[in-house]
Motif scaffolding. Structure first.
Motif, PDB file in Angstrom:
ATOM      1  N   TRP B  48       0.691  -1.335  -0.066  1.00 48.25           N
ATOM      2  CA  TRP B  48       0.087   0.000   0.075  1.00 48.25           C
ATOM      3  C   TRP B  48       0.976   1.169   0.056  1.00 48.25           C
ATOM      4  CZ3 TRP B  48      -4.703   0.505  -1.556  1.00 48.25           C
ATOM      5  CH2 TRP B  48      -5.597  -0.594  -1.411  1.00 48.25           C
ATOM      6  N   LEU B  49       1.752   1.491   0.827  1.00 43.03           N
ATOM      7  CA  LEU B  49       2.689   2.381   0.841  1.00 43.03           C
ATOM      8  C   LEU B  49       3.320   2.771  -0.292  1.00 43.03           C
ATOM      9  CD1 LEU B  49       4.157   2.233   4.654  1.00 43.03           C
ATOM     10  CD2 LEU B  49       2.517   3.706   3.720  1.00 43.03           C
ATOM     11  N   GLU B  50       3.731   1.773  -1.043  1.00 45.56           N
ATOM     12  CA  GLU B  50       4.384   2.045  -2.489  1.00 45.56           C
ATOM     13  C   GLU B  50       3.351   2.602  -3.372  1.00 45.56           C
ATOM     14  OE1 GLU B  50       5.912  -2.008  -3.140  1.00 45.56           O
ATOM     15  OE2 GLU B  50       7.652  -1.452  -1.862  1.00 45.56           O
ATOM     16  N   PHE B  51       2.217   2.237  -3.080  1.00 38.68           N
ATOM     17  CA  PHE B  51       1.184   2.700  -4.227  1.00 38.68           C
ATOM     18  C   PHE B  51       1.091   4.208  -3.694  1.00 38.68           C
ATOM     19  CE2 PHE B  51      -3.472   3.777  -4.070  1.00 38.68           C
ATOM     20  CZ  PHE B  51      -3.700   4.095  -5.520  1.00 38.68           C
ATOM     21  N   PHE B  52       0.904   4.415  -2.387  1.00 36.41           N
ATOM     22  CA  PHE B  52       0.626   5.864  -1.826  1.00 36.41           C
ATOM     23  C   PHE B  52       1.410   6.994  -2.308  1.00 36.41           C
ATOM     24  CE2 PHE B  52      -1.591   3.877   2.125  1.00 36.41           C
ATOM     25  CZ  PHE B  52      -2.627   3.389   1.434  1.00 36.41           C
ATOM     26  N   ALA B  53       2.783   6.257  -2.372  1.00 34.02           N
ATOM     27  CA  ALA B  53       4.129   7.342  -2.817  1.00 34.02           C
ATOM     28  C   ALA B  53       3.521   7.783  -4.156  1.00 34.02           C
ATOM     29  CB  ALA B  53       5.348   6.490  -2.802  1.00 34.02           C
ATOM     30  N   GLY B  54       3.260   7.051  -5.173  1.00 35.23           N
ATOM     31  CA  GLY B  54       3.013   7.345  -6.386  1.00 35.23           C
ATOM     32  C   GLY B  54       1.592   8.186  -6.469  1.00 35.23           C
ATOM     33  N   ALA B  55       0.747   7.592  -5.732  1.00 36.69           N
ATOM     34  CA  ALA B  55      -0.652   8.264  -6.005  1.00 36.69           C
ATOM     35  C   ALA B  55      -0.453   9.633  -5.311  1.00 36.69           C
ATOM     36  CB  ALA B  55      -1.575   7.467  -5.010  1.00 36.69           C
ATOM     37  N   ARG B  56       0.037   9.688  -4.127  1.00 33.92           N
ATOM     38  CA  ARG B  56       0.217  11.137  -3.490  1.00 33.92           C
ATOM     39  C   ARG B  56       0.942  11.921  -4.751  1.00 33.92           C
ATOM     40  NH1 ARG B  56      -1.659  13.807  -1.090  1.00 33.92           N
ATOM     41  NH2 ARG B  56      -0.440  14.607   0.386  1.00 33.92           N
ATOM     42  N   GLU B  57       2.057  11.506  -5.318  1.00 29.40           N
ATOM     43  CA  GLU B  57       2.857  12.299  -6.238  1.00 29.40           C
ATOM     44  C   GLU B  57       1.731  12.639  -7.479  1.00 29.40           C
ATOM     45  OE1 GLU B  57       5.934  14.181  -8.081  1.00 29.40           O
ATOM     46  OE2 GLU B  57       5.643  13.597  -5.975  1.00 29.40           O
ATOM     47  N   ALA B  58       0.883  11.808  -7.661  1.00 23.99           N
ATOM     48  CA  ALA B  58      -0.114  12.073  -8.746  1.00 23.99           C
ATOM     49  C   ALA B  58      -1.372  13.008  -8.330  1.00 23.99           C
ATOM     50  CB  ALA B  58      -0.662  10.533  -9.240  1.00 23.99           C
ATOM     51  N   GLY B  59      -1.198  13.403  -7.212  1.00 24.60           N
ATOM     52  CA  GLY B  59      -2.154  14.326  -6.640  1.00 24.60           C
ATOM     53  C   GLY B  59      -3.485  13.763  -5.855  1.00 24.60           C
ATOM     54  N   MET B  60      -3.211  12.670  -5.531  1.00 29.31           N
ATOM     55  CA  MET B  60      -4.461  12.223  -4.903  1.00 29.31           C
ATOM     56  C   MET B  60      -4.360  12.454  -3.503  1.00 29.31           C
ATOM     57  SD  MET B  60      -5.008   8.487  -6.598  1.00 29.31           S
ATOM     58  CE  MET B  60      -6.604   8.303  -5.885  1.00 29.31           C
ATOM     59  N   SER B  61      -5.477  12.959  -2.609  1.00 23.47           N
ATOM     60  CA  SER B  61      -5.278  13.455  -1.174  1.00 23.47           C
ATOM     61  C   SER B  61      -5.254  11.997  -0.480  1.00 23.47           C
ATOM     62  CB  SER B  61      -6.492  14.270  -0.927  1.00 23.47           C
ATOM     63  OG  SER B  61      -7.578  13.379  -0.890  1.00 23.47           O
ATOM     64  N   VAL B  62      -5.092  12.372   1.174  1.00 20.76           N
ATOM     65  CA  VAL B  62      -5.011  11.402   1.900  1.00 20.76           C
ATOM     66  C   VAL B  62      -6.320  10.695   2.041  1.00 20.76           C
ATOM     67  CG1 VAL B  62      -4.818  10.757   4.381  1.00 20.76           C
ATOM     68  CG2 VAL B  62      -3.209  12.079   3.187  1.00 20.76           C
ATOM     69  N   ALA B  63      -7.568  11.690   1.678  1.00 25.33           N
ATOM     70  CA  ALA B  63      -8.951  11.258   1.823  1.00 25.33           C
ATOM     71  C   ALA B  63      -9.095  10.258   0.812  1.00 25.33           C
ATOM     72  CB  ALA B  63      -9.830  12.429   1.933  1.00 25.33           C
ATOM     73  N   ASP B  64      -8.722  10.614  -0.271  1.00 24.36           N
ATOM     74  CA  ASP B  64      -8.914   9.938  -1.551  1.00 24.36           C
ATOM     75  C   ASP B  64      -8.266   8.422  -1.614  1.00 24.36           C
ATOM     76  OD1 ASP B  64     -10.021  11.981  -3.065  1.00 24.36           O
ATOM     77  OD2 ASP B  64      -8.095  12.472  -4.064  1.00 24.36           O
ATOM     78  N   LEU B  65      -7.182   8.494  -0.812  1.00 29.26           N
ATOM     79  CA  LEU B  65      -6.356   7.070  -0.634  1.00 29.26           C
ATOM     80  C   LEU B  65      -7.194   6.432   0.351  1.00 29.26           C
ATOM     81  CD1 LEU B  65      -2.876   8.215  -0.640  1.00 29.26           C
ATOM     82  CD2 LEU B  65      -4.228   7.361  -2.484  1.00 29.26           C
ATOM     83  N   ARG B  66      -7.771   6.976   1.528  1.00 29.83           N
ATOM     84  CA  ARG B  66      -8.593   6.410   2.377  1.00 29.83           C
ATOM     85  C   ARG B  66      -9.806   5.621   1.459  1.00 29.83           C
ATOM     86  NH1 ARG B  66      -9.558   9.757   6.537  1.00 29.83           N
ATOM     87  NH2 ARG B  66     -11.144  10.673   5.391  1.00 29.83           N
ATOM     88  N   SER B  67     -10.444   6.243   0.686  1.00 22.00           N
ATOM     89  CA  SER B  67     -11.486   5.892   0.278  1.00 22.00           C
ATOM     90  C   SER B  67     -11.323   4.426  -0.667  1.00 22.00           C
ATOM     91  CB  SER B  67     -12.256   6.786  -0.578  1.00 22.00           C
ATOM     92  OG  SER B  67     -11.507   7.355  -1.422  1.00 22.00           O
ATOM     93  N   ILE B  68     -10.172   4.591  -1.191  1.00 21.86           N
ATOM     94  CA  ILE B  68      -9.690   3.486  -1.974  1.00 21.86           C
ATOM     95  C   ILE B  68      -9.334   2.197  -1.096  1.00 21.86           C
ATOM     96  CG2 ILE B  68      -7.797   2.326  -3.499  1.00 21.86           C
ATOM     97  CD1 ILE B  68      -7.679   5.571  -4.878  1.00 21.86           C
ATOM     98  N   VAL B  69      -8.698   2.718  -0.084  1.00 17.93           N
ATOM     99  CA  VAL B  69      -8.469   1.337   0.846  1.00 17.93           C
ATOM    100  C   VAL B  69      -9.647   0.867   1.572  1.00 17.93           C
ATOM    101  CG1 VAL B  69      -7.459   0.943   3.219  1.00 17.93           C
ATOM    102  CG2 VAL B  69      -6.034   2.460   1.705  1.00 17.93           C
TER     103      VAL B  69
END
Lengths: 114, 114
Positions: B48-69
């Motif tokens: 997950w963290l590896e995904f988060f790194a790219g996803a954050r860089e891609a402009g997704m917010s923490v809230a976005d990531l939470r909803s995906i998780v």
DNA sequence: CCAAACCATGGACAGTGGTCTATTGTTTTT
DNA sequence: AAAAACAATAGACCACTGTCCATGGTTTGG
């Protein structure tokens, strides 16, 4: 034009426009009225603001935008300006790659959810 | 693994990992030691963290990531999960378009600086 | 054994990107 | 003329995304 019109035409709020101005993204001049101190914005500002809207969405920071604006203004030093802009393009390409990765990840997720 | 190892392997700081955990992006369990309360993280977290790194860089917010998780976790409700993920993909595609626009703008700038 | 490194928890602090409010003054509309 | 809309300025306030610090306990290397 005055700030209200600029706000209406650009889609940014007056507050945001003032914030951007404070941060050096756009400039205005004091109008020529004797009785007020309303500021005047050129059409130029609108063009910039339209760019900013997309650029912010694309993940560029206000500081990034300022450096681009400055690169344009001080194009006397063309090499420096080119370097800044090339750097930003590079960043955006990297960001685009990250988005591609994230999309692939999500499409995988999707097929797992099948 | 413990948080230090996770930090070292993921590239995120311990603090950031704890911040993400507080925000529901990853979960850990209390270890089975009698003498300490060190938390244990599964390899899953690293993925997950590896995904988060790219996803954050891609402009997704923490809230976005939470909803995906959460969409992944509650995949009992597959339709809802699919909808969340599809929505995020759509957002990322729009963001990619904005990046394309910004790049074109900057390339224009560049040719003006020629 | 003891210092160094690790961990948990909680709260303070910081930078970014705004938004809102108060105050005061101007213009426009009715 | 009065009300409504607009403007400038300054400062308070907010959410987000962390980072740092204090405290107190645990593990590990030498």
């Amino acid at each position: 034009m005055r700030i209200g019109e600029l706000a209406q035409r650009s889609g940014f709020s007056r507050d945001t426009i003032r914030f951007y101005e404070q941060n050096g993204l756009i400039t205005s001049t004091v109008g020529d009225s004797e009785t007020n101190s309303y500021r005047k914005y050129k059409d130029d500002c609108l063009v910039w603001l339209e760019f900013f809207a997309g650029a912010r969405e694309a993940g560029m920071s206000v500081a990034d935008l300022r450096s681009i604006v400055e690169a344009n203004a001080e194009s006397c030093d063309r090499e420096a300006a080119r370097a800044v802009v090339l750097g930003k393009i590079e960043e955006l390409n990297e960001r685009a790659d990250q988005i591609g990765n994230a999309i692939r990840f999500l499409e995988n997720t999707l097929s797992r959810l099948g």
